[in-house]
Design a protein around this motif. Structure first.
Motif, PDB file in Angstrom:
ATOM      1  N   UNK A  72       0.852  -1.187   0.000  1.00 45.98           N
ATOM      2  CA  UNK A  72       0.000   0.000   0.000  1.00 45.98           C
ATOM      3  C   UNK A  72       0.880   1.225   0.000  1.00 45.98           C
ATOM      4  N   UNK A  73       0.552   2.189  -0.838  1.00 41.59           N
ATOM      5  CA  UNK A  73       1.349   3.398  -1.000  1.00 41.59           C
ATOM      6  C   UNK A  73       0.624   4.591  -0.371  1.00 41.59           C
ATOM      7  N   UNK A  74       1.277   5.757  -0.268  1.00 43.35           N
ATOM      8  CA  UNK A  74       0.675   6.860   0.479  1.00 43.35           C
ATOM      9  C   UNK A  74      -0.756   7.206   0.095  1.00 43.35           C
ATOM     10  N   UNK A  75      -1.073   7.244  -1.193  1.00 42.20           N
ATOM     11  CA  UNK A  75      -2.441   7.601  -1.578  1.00 42.20           C
ATOM     12  C   UNK A  75      -3.442   6.576  -1.045  1.00 42.20           C
ATOM     13  N   UNK A  76      -3.067   5.288  -1.080  1.00 42.74           N
ATOM     14  CA  UNK A  76      -3.946   4.240  -0.549  1.00 42.74           C
ATOM     15  C   UNK A  76      -4.126   4.404   0.953  1.00 42.74           C
ATOM     16  N   UNK A  77      -3.030   4.666   1.663  1.00 41.27           N
ATOM     17  CA  UNK A  77      -3.084   4.812   3.111  1.00 41.27           C
ATOM     18  C   UNK A  77      -3.946   6.002   3.509  1.00 41.27           C
ATOM     19  N   UNK A  78      -3.702   7.149   2.879  1.00 39.78           N
ATOM     20  CA  UNK A  78      -4.492   8.338   3.194  1.00 39.78           C
ATOM     21  C   UNK A  78      -5.947   8.156   2.768  1.00 39.78           C
ATOM     22  N   UNK A  79      -6.158   7.592   1.583  1.00 38.89           N
ATOM     23  CA  UNK A  79      -7.520   7.432   1.084  1.00 38.89           C
ATOM     24  C   UNK A  79      -8.349   6.508   1.946  1.00 38.89           C
ATOM     25  N   UNK A  80      -7.779   5.347   2.341  1.00 36.60           N
ATOM     26  CA  UNK A  80      -8.538   4.400   3.157  1.00 36.60           C
ATOM     27  C   UNK A  80      -8.829   4.979   4.529  1.00 36.60           C
ATOM     28  N   UNK A  81      -7.850   5.673   5.115  1.00 39.81           N
ATOM     29  CA  UNK A  81      -8.076   6.285   6.428  1.00 39.81           C
ATOM     30  C   UNK A  81      -9.170   7.356   6.341  1.00 39.81           C
ATOM     31  N   UNK A  82      -9.101   8.210   5.321  1.00 39.00           N
ATOM     32  CA  UNK A  82     -10.100   9.267   5.175  1.00 39.00           C
ATOM     33  C   UNK A  82     -11.492   8.680   4.957  1.00 39.00           C
ATOM     34  N   UNK A  83     -11.570   7.589   4.187  1.00 42.08           N
ATOM     35  CA  UNK A  83     -12.855   7.001   3.840  1.00 42.08           C
ATOM     36  C   UNK A  83     -13.523   6.354   5.050  1.00 42.08           C
ATOM     37  N   UNK A  84     -12.721   5.645   5.873  1.00 38.48           N
ATOM     38  CA  UNK A  84     -13.301   4.944   7.017  1.00 38.48           C
ATOM     39  C   UNK A  84     -13.215   5.737   8.318  1.00 38.48           C
ATOM     40  N   UNK A  85     -12.639   6.936   8.279  1.00 37.56           N
ATOM     41  CA  UNK A  85     -12.627   7.828   9.439  1.00 37.56           C
ATOM     42  C   UNK A  85     -12.962   9.241   8.964  1.00 37.56           C
ATOM     43  N   UNK A  86     -14.180   9.434   8.441  1.00 32.75           N
ATOM     44  CA  UNK A  86     -14.524  10.730   7.829  1.00 32.75           C
ATOM     45  C   UNK A  86     -14.506  11.887   8.819  1.00 32.75           C
ATOM     46  N   UNK A  87     -14.775  11.624  10.106  1.00 28.71           N
ATOM     47  CA  UNK A  87     -14.762  12.714  11.084  1.00 28.71           C
ATOM     48  C   UNK A  87     -13.352  13.280  11.239  1.00 28.71           C
ATOM     49  N   UNK A  88     -12.366  12.375  11.341  1.00 30.25           N
ATOM     50  CA  UNK A  88     -10.985  12.848  11.444  1.00 30.25           C
ATOM     51  C   UNK A  88     -10.548  13.541  10.166  1.00 30.25           C
ATOM     52  N   UNK A  89     -11.006  13.033   9.035  1.00 29.77           N
ATOM     53  CA  UNK A  89     -10.679  13.641   7.754  1.00 29.77           C
ATOM     54  C   UNK A  89     -11.234  15.062   7.692  1.00 29.77           C
ATOM     55  N   UNK A  90     -12.476  15.232   8.131  1.00 33.10           N
ATOM     56  CA  UNK A  90     -13.091  16.563   8.124  1.00 33.10           C
ATOM     57  C   UNK A  90     -12.350  17.501   9.081  1.00 33.10           C
ATOM     58  N   UNK A  91     -11.945  16.964  10.245  1.00 33.13           N
ATOM     59  CA  UNK A  91     -11.204  17.780  11.213  1.00 33.13           C
ATOM     60  C   UNK A  91      -9.850  18.183  10.641  1.00 33.13           C
ATOM     61  N   UNK A  92      -9.187  17.249   9.963  1.00 35.08           N
ATOM     62  CA  UNK A  92      -7.890  17.530   9.338  1.00 35.08           C
ATOM     63  C   UNK A  92      -8.034  18.638   8.298  1.00 35.08           C
ATOM     64  N   UNK A  93      -9.079  18.575   7.466  1.00 38.31           N
ATOM     65  CA  UNK A  93      -9.307  19.620   6.474  1.00 38.31           C
ATOM     66  C   UNK A  93      -9.564  20.964   7.148  1.00 38.31           C
ATOM     67  N   UNK A  94     -10.336  20.931   8.220  1.00 42.39           N
ATOM     68  CA  UNK A  94     -10.707  22.159   8.917  1.00 42.39           C
ATOM     69  C   UNK A  94      -9.490  22.815   9.583  1.00 42.39           C
ATOM     70  N   UNK A  95      -8.545  21.981  10.060  1.00 41.31           N
ATOM     71  CA  UNK A  95      -7.377  22.502  10.768  1.00 41.31           C
ATOM     72  C   UNK A  95      -6.236  22.883   9.839  1.00 41.31           C
ATOM     73  N   UNK A  96      -6.430  22.760   8.537  1.00 38.20           N
ATOM     74  CA  UNK A  96      -5.420  23.222   7.608  1.00 38.20           C
ATOM     75  C   UNK A  96      -4.389  22.206   7.204  1.00 38.20           C
ATOM     76  N   UNK A  97      -4.771  20.939   7.211  1.00 34.30           N
ATOM     77  CA  UNK A  97      -3.921  19.877   6.667  1.00 34.30           C
ATOM     78  C   UNK A  97      -2.543  19.826   7.314  1.00 34.30           C
ATOM     79  N   UNK A  98      -2.518  19.891   8.643  1.00 32.36           N
ATOM     80  CA  UNK A  98      -1.233  19.828   9.327  1.00 32.36           C
ATOM     81  C   UNK A  98      -0.946  18.399   9.774  1.00 32.36           C
TER      82      UNK A  98
END
Length: 460
Positions: free
Chosen positions: A274-300
């Motif tokens: 699994x490569x970075x896009x797969x890792x980030x994509x799967x995490x964002x897809x199955x943890x949408x709340x954290x993904x939304x928080x990450x977007x809101x906090x400025x992708x840090x």
């Protein structure tokens, strides 16, 4: 931060795309439920008896390095999150580096585009379990087991796939809900009356999802018996299980994703399954709340790591949701098994450091000690003098932080080959480790808990 460790962790980076060497992977197909009727499931299976250590971090070989003659191993799936402003301190003979990332808005755009391209739709609302056929091949079972661990390293901690000790007798009937059945067989045997007709002439793998009578998804995965070689099998198995988990399409950048429609000879030096896009994509897809928080906090992002004598490196990175610990032997693989090392006897002890991140992005540091009784191949892993520095504060000298929890953690461990995992005694948490150095001079590994993710290393 990972860049700050320089050539020691060059395995964490990507380079260009390779040339095609494999045939096309068949896109996953989802059977629509006909109006007024549902697919009849096979007889009910027993409640699964799960292999609990699928939650352990995977031991992953860097196949690109192996081609260069270097047997380089990783624990976990490390990905650089873009830290540039980092600090550096020495804790004894361990170099500790930490930092917070600059904003990475392009990553957010890539994750959105990735999930759109792979046509992500969530079939499972609770973690499925993987089941293999009766009379399974032990080598294939081991690779499926590792594939599940690799996928679990990307999934959030509260959505971990299990593996069932029970087997299924035949794939003639459709799978029950909540199950991903996986088998390796000739593609000429894959035809089923419950599968939409498809051209499987050149398929190396195939995944199909469907409802059962309780409106739960189940999935059947076929891997062609012509696929051989550990890396190729892992790529196809992971690819098809990700189809089962909801990635219906392909992402045709093979240097960046295992979800490319064609297997490539990849020259990159990052995690090779699994490569970075797969890792980030799967995490964002199955943890949408954290993904939304990450977007809101400025992708840090946040990272902390350590290196010991340029033989082992270990650390933790957080970009979306749960922090991800990792460890590497930097190619310093042992020459034999610990139990067969003629220079060691009695109880052997390794000492070093642990560094980690809490859910609040506080850096945690501690002394690490591993003791193994060579007669029983069991022992204890202790973390003592545990202290933390507040979020955004770099770890200072040993003793300059605040005490973390009650100040120590202890785990009973058992040696497996040249690795070790928790034996179920001691504090809560999951430990995955390995030995390094030609004569087991070093150890390194990761710890995962609800309140802490950490990497550690030590020297005899």
């Amino acid at each position: 931060m990972i860049r700050a460790l320089g050539a020691l962790v060059v395995v964490l980076f990507l380079s260009g795309c390779g040339a095609a060497v494999g045939t096309a992977l068949r896109i996953a197909q989802e059977l629509d439920r006909p109006s007024g009727r549902r697919v009849a499931p096979p007889p009910r299976t027993p409640i699964p008896s799960l292999y609990r250590d699928t939650s352990n971090a995977p031991w992953i070989r860097s196949y690109r390095k192996l081609e260069e003659g270097v047997d380089w191993w990783l624990i976990g799936t490390p990905v650089d999150v873009g830290v540039e402003d980092f600090t550096e301190n020495r804790h004894g003979n361990t170099l500790v580096v930490s930092g917070e990332s600059v904003p990475l808005p392009w990553v957010a755009d890539v994750v959105k585009e990735y999930l759109t391209t792979v046509d992500a739709t969530k079939p499972f609302t609770s973690p499925p379990f993987v089941q293999l056929p009766h009379g399974r091949d032990d080598r294939f079972f081991g690779l499926v087991f590792k594939a599940v661990q690799i996928i679990n390293s990307a999934l959030p901690n509260d959505f971990q796939i299990g593996m069932d000790e029970n087997t299924y007798t035949s794939s003639i009937g459709p799978p029950p809900g909540g199950v991903i059945r996986v088998e390796q067989s000739s593609r000429s045997t894959w035809r089923r009356d419950w599968i939409i007709p498809a051209d499987l002439t050149h398929a190396l793998g195939f995944a199909v999802r469907l409802y059962d009578v309780d409106s739960r998804y189940g999935s059947q995965v076929f891997i062609d018996s012509s696929v051989q070689g550990e890396e190729a099998l892992l790529q196809v198995i992971v690819h098809e299980i990700l189809h089962s988990l909801g990635f219906g399409g392909h992402y045709d950048l093979p240097a960046l994703s295992v979800m490319a429609s064609t297997i490539y000879d990849r020259p990159e030096l990052g995690p090779t399954i699994m490569l970075p896009f797969d890792l980030w994509g799967l995490r964002a897809f199955y943890d949408p709340e954290s993904y939304a928080e990450w977007l809101r906090d400025g992708s840090r992002g946040y990272e902390v790591g350590g290196c010991l004598d340029e033989v082992v490196c270990f650390g933790v990175a957080r970009l979306i949701g749960d922090a991800d610990p990792w460890a590497s032997n930097l190619g310093h693989t042992t020459h034999n098994l610990l139990a067969e090392n003629p220079t060691l006897m009695g109880t052997v002890t390794w000492r070093g450091r642990m560094v980690g991140l809490t859910p609040a992005n506080e850096v945690v540091g501690a002394a690490a000690r591993l003791g193994i009784d060579l007669d029983t191949l069991g022992g204890d892993l202790d973390f003592t003098g545990m202290e933390y520095w507040r979020a955004g504060q770099a770890p200072g000298r040993v003793g300059s932080g605040l005490r973390w929890s009650d100040g120590d953690l202890t785990y009973g461990v058992v040696v497996i080959s040249n690795g070790f995992i928790q034996d179920g005694t001691g504090d809560a948490g999951t430990v995955t480790g390995m030995f390094a150095g030609h004569s087991h001079e070093y150890m390194t590994g990761v710890l995962e808990r609800d309140d802490l993710a950490a990497g550690f290393g030590g020297k005899r």
